[in-house]
Design a protein around this motif. Structure first.
Motif, short mmCIF file in Angstrom:
data_model
loop_
_atom_site.label_atom_id
_atom_site.label_comp_id
_atom_site.label_asym_id
_atom_site.label_seq_id
_atom_site.Cartn_x
_atom_site.Cartn_y
_atom_site.Cartn_z
N ASP A 49 0.85 -1.19 0.00
CA ASP A 49 0.00 0.00 0.00
C ASP A 49 0.89 1.24 0.00
OD1 ASP A 49 -1.64 2.21 0.91
OD2 ASP A 49 -3.10 0.72 1.55
N GLU A 50 0.66 2.13 -0.98
CA GLU A 50 1.51 3.32 -1.08
C GLU A 50 0.74 4.50 -1.66
OE1 GLU A 50 4.68 1.88 -3.51
OE2 GLU A 50 3.41 1.71 -5.28
N PRO A 51 1.13 5.70 -1.25
CA PRO A 51 0.51 6.90 -1.83
C PRO A 51 1.04 7.11 -3.24
CG PRO A 51 2.20 7.53 -0.26
CD PRO A 51 2.10 6.04 -0.20
N LEU A 52 0.19 7.64 -4.11
CA LEU A 52 0.61 7.93 -5.48
C LEU A 52 1.08 9.37 -5.59
CD1 LEU A 52 -2.21 6.02 -7.37
CD2 LEU A 52 0.09 5.23 -6.81
N GLN A 57 -1.85 12.40 -7.03
CA GLN A 57 -1.63 12.73 -5.63
C GLN A 57 -2.98 12.74 -4.90
OE1 GLN A 57 0.55 16.33 -5.08
NE2 GLN A 57 0.98 15.89 -2.96
N GLY A 58 -3.00 12.19 -3.69
CA GLY A 58 -4.22 12.07 -2.91
C GLY A 58 -4.86 10.69 -3.05
N GLU A 59 -4.35 9.90 -3.99
CA GLU A 59 -4.82 8.53 -4.18
C GLU A 59 -3.77 7.57 -3.66
OE1 GLU A 59 -5.50 8.26 -8.40
OE2 GLU A 59 -7.16 9.68 -8.33
N ARG A 60 -4.19 6.34 -3.37
CA ARG A 60 -3.28 5.29 -2.90
C ARG A 60 -3.48 4.06 -3.77
NH1 ARG A 60 -0.96 6.47 2.03
NH2 ARG A 60 -0.30 4.30 2.23
N SER A 61 -2.47 3.21 -3.81
CA SER A 61 -2.62 1.96 -4.55
C SER A 61 -2.20 0.78 -3.71
CB SER A 61 -1.81 2.00 -5.85
OG SER A 61 -0.44 1.85 -5.59
N ILE A 62 -2.80 -0.37 -4.03
CA ILE A 62 -2.39 -1.64 -3.45
C ILE A 62 -2.09 -2.58 -4.61
CG2 ILE A 62 -3.66 -1.44 -1.28
CD1 ILE A 62 -5.73 -3.40 -2.61
N VAL A 73 -9.21 6.00 -2.80
CA VAL A 73 -9.12 7.28 -2.07
C VAL A 73 -9.83 7.10 -0.74
CG1 VAL A 73 -8.92 8.75 -4.12
CG2 VAL A 73 -11.18 8.19 -3.24
N GLU A 74 -9.47 7.95 0.20
CA GLU A 74 -10.07 7.92 1.54
C GLU A 74 -10.83 9.20 1.80
OE1 GLU A 74 -7.38 6.57 4.83
OE2 GLU A 74 -5.92 7.22 3.34
N ASP A 75 -11.88 9.08 2.56
CA ASP A 75 -12.64 10.23 3.03
C ASP A 75 -12.97 9.98 4.49
OD1 ASP A 75 -14.26 12.42 3.43
OD2 ASP A 75 -15.81 11.81 2.01
#
Length: 93
Positions: A49-52, A57-62, A73-75
């Motif tokens: 799991d890492e930030p893009l 930017q603001g998104e993450r990937s697994i 994305v998280e909220d």
């Protein structure tokens, strides 16, 4: 704080085309996030799991395996934590 995981319409279209073992890996990630929370699941080395960066930017990937990844994305809302899977794709290295 309760966690809600949604799969967007676009991501559902992506998932329909995936091999079954990738779908099962994604479902395992979703189940783990619901059970123990995204912060604990991030510690699992197999998902990477890492930030893009850049335009994502603001998104993450697994990583679902060497070739596929899911982008989310998280909220953080007042009473729950929403995780939205926005894309599942074949990753190019």
């Amino acid at each position: 704080m309760p966690v809600c995981v949604e799969i967007t319409k676009n991501a559902k279209k992506n998932v329909e085309k995936l091999p079954l073992h990738i779908v099962l890996k994604l479902q395992g990630w979703v189940d783990a996030v619901k059970k123990i929370g995204v912060y604990e699941v991030r510690k699992t080395p197999g998902y990477h799991d890492e930030p893009l960066k850049g335009g994502r930017q603001g998104e993450r990937s697994i990583r679902l395996n060497k070739g596929y990844r899911a982008i989310y994305v998280e909220d953080k809302r007042k009473d729950f934590h929403l995780i939205s899977i926005i894309e599942v794709n074949k990753h190019e290295y």
